[in-house]
Design a protein around this motif. Structure first.
Motif, short mmCIF file in Angstrom:
data_model
loop_
_atom_site.label_atom_id
_atom_site.label_comp_id
_atom_site.label_asym_id
_atom_site.label_seq_id
_atom_site.Cartn_x
_atom_site.Cartn_y
_atom_site.Cartn_z
N LYS A 290 20.51 55.70 24.88
CA LYS A 290 19.50 56.65 24.42
C LYS A 290 19.56 57.91 25.28
O LYS A 290 19.81 57.86 26.47
CB LYS A 290 18.09 56.03 24.51
N ARG A 291 19.32 59.04 24.64
CA ARG A 291 19.25 60.32 25.33
C ARG A 291 18.05 61.10 24.77
O ARG A 291 17.52 60.76 23.73
CB ARG A 291 20.53 61.14 25.11
N GLN A 292 17.66 62.17 25.47
CA GLN A 292 16.52 62.97 25.01
C GLN A 292 16.69 64.41 25.46
O GLN A 292 17.12 64.68 26.58
CB GLN A 292 15.21 62.40 25.56
N THR A 293 16.34 65.35 24.57
CA THR A 293 16.40 66.76 24.91
C THR A 293 15.12 67.18 25.64
O THR A 293 14.17 66.41 25.76
CB THR A 293 16.52 67.63 23.65
N ALA A 294 15.12 68.41 26.09
CA ALA A 294 13.92 69.00 26.67
C ALA A 294 12.89 69.28 25.57
O ALA A 294 13.23 69.30 24.37
CB ALA A 294 14.26 70.30 27.39
N ILE A 295 11.65 69.45 25.96
CA ILE A 295 10.56 69.79 25.03
C ILE A 295 10.47 71.31 24.93
O ILE A 295 10.43 72.00 25.95
CB ILE A 295 9.22 69.21 25.52
N ILE A 296 10.47 71.81 23.71
CA ILE A 296 10.31 73.25 23.48
C ILE A 296 8.87 73.49 23.03
O ILE A 296 8.43 72.95 22.02
CB ILE A 296 11.30 73.77 22.41
N LYS A 297 8.15 74.29 23.78
CA LYS A 297 6.73 74.52 23.50
C LYS A 297 6.52 75.50 22.34
O LYS A 297 7.21 76.50 22.23
CB LYS A 297 6.03 75.07 24.75
N ARG A 298 5.58 75.15 21.49
CA ARG A 298 5.07 76.02 20.43
C ARG A 298 6.18 76.68 19.60
O ARG A 298 6.34 77.89 19.60
CB ARG A 298 4.14 77.09 21.02
N SER A 299 6.95 75.84 18.91
CA SER A 299 8.04 76.37 18.08
C SER A 299 8.28 75.46 16.88
O SER A 299 8.24 74.24 17.00
CB SER A 299 9.32 76.49 18.90
N LEU A 300 8.55 76.09 15.74
CA LEU A 300 8.98 75.36 14.55
C LEU A 300 10.47 75.55 14.30
O LEU A 300 11.02 74.95 13.38
CB LEU A 300 8.18 75.83 13.32
N ASN A 301 11.10 76.39 15.13
CA ASN A 301 12.54 76.65 15.03
C ASN A 301 13.14 76.60 16.45
O ASN A 301 13.65 77.60 16.95
CB ASN A 301 12.80 78.01 14.38
N PRO A 302 13.06 75.44 17.10
CA PRO A 302 13.47 75.35 18.51
C PRO A 302 14.98 75.42 18.68
O PRO A 302 15.75 75.02 17.80
CB PRO A 302 12.94 73.98 18.92
N ARG A 303 15.39 75.92 19.83
CA ARG A 303 16.82 75.96 20.19
C ARG A 303 16.99 75.24 21.52
O ARG A 303 16.36 75.59 22.51
CB ARG A 303 17.32 77.39 20.29
#
Length: 199
Positions: free
Chosen positions: A109-122
């Motif tokens: 299992k892996r996980q990305t960082a959390i992107i705050k307040r976005s509906l189009n995160p990069r």
């Protein structure tokens, strides 16, 4: 005492009642957490089933022959680059989400960082899974897009399921845009796959 009662007995009964209430409250909270976890797992399973149906039938490969081949025994790393997502559902009251992606391949299992307040995160994050080419090609890469909630349980924003058999080979370098499936899911997640032989 005028009534002949023992005040210590009353205090003991009150303490016992309080302890029983606390135990009942703890048990109720634990049962609620377990019920929520079960429901979350069921939702993710339904999302993956819907994603599998959307992908359609997978070409049948002769895995026995592949496993026996020299290429199948090559050790290396599958590099999954999670690039971005677009058109995600707004899960928060402010009309946005705090998205991140959980990746699962076999037991890893892996996980990305959390992107705050976005509906189009990069993200443009690199995640690696090591093994033999044959073993990894027999797996399915699952991606779960979730909304982080510091005060409650994380919400599911959708899932995608990618069988690796038609794609994974030595020297592969694939860019893929995957639709998200699941209850109220919207949008896509974009990833890149590459195979790197072990030195």
């Amino acid at each position: 005492q005028a009534d002949g009662g023992d005040p210590r007995a009353g205090s003991s009964m009150l303490l016992t009642s309080c302890m029983l209430l606390l135990q009942a409250e703890r048990k109720a909270r634990q049962e609620a957490r377990e019920a929520f976890a079960a429901e979350q797992a069921a939702r993710e399973a339904r999302a993956l089933a819907a994603a599998a149906a959307a992908v359609g039938p997978i070409p049948r490969l002769d895995f026995a022959a592949m496993q026996a081949s020299e290429e199948a025994k090559v050790r290396g790393t599958l590099v999954v680059r999670v690039r971005d997502a677009s058109g995600l559902r707004a899960a928060d009251r402010g009309g946005t989400s705090d998205p991140y992606v959980k990746l699962k391949l076999g037991g890893a299992k892996r996980q990305t960082a959390i992107i705050k307040r976005s509906l189009n995160p990069r993200w443009d994050e690199r995640h690696e899974f090591s093994g033999t080419l044959g073993a990894l090609a027999a797996e399915v890469l699952a991606l779960y897009v979730k909304d982080h909630d510091a005060m409650s349980f994380d919400d599911s924003l959708g899932a995608a399921r990618l069988p690796l058999a038609p794609l994974l080979r030595r020297g592969c370098n694939e860019e893929l845009t995957l639709p998200l499936d699941g209850k109220r899911a919207t949008g896509h997640v974009r990833i890149a796959l590459a195979w790197v032989d072990a030195p």
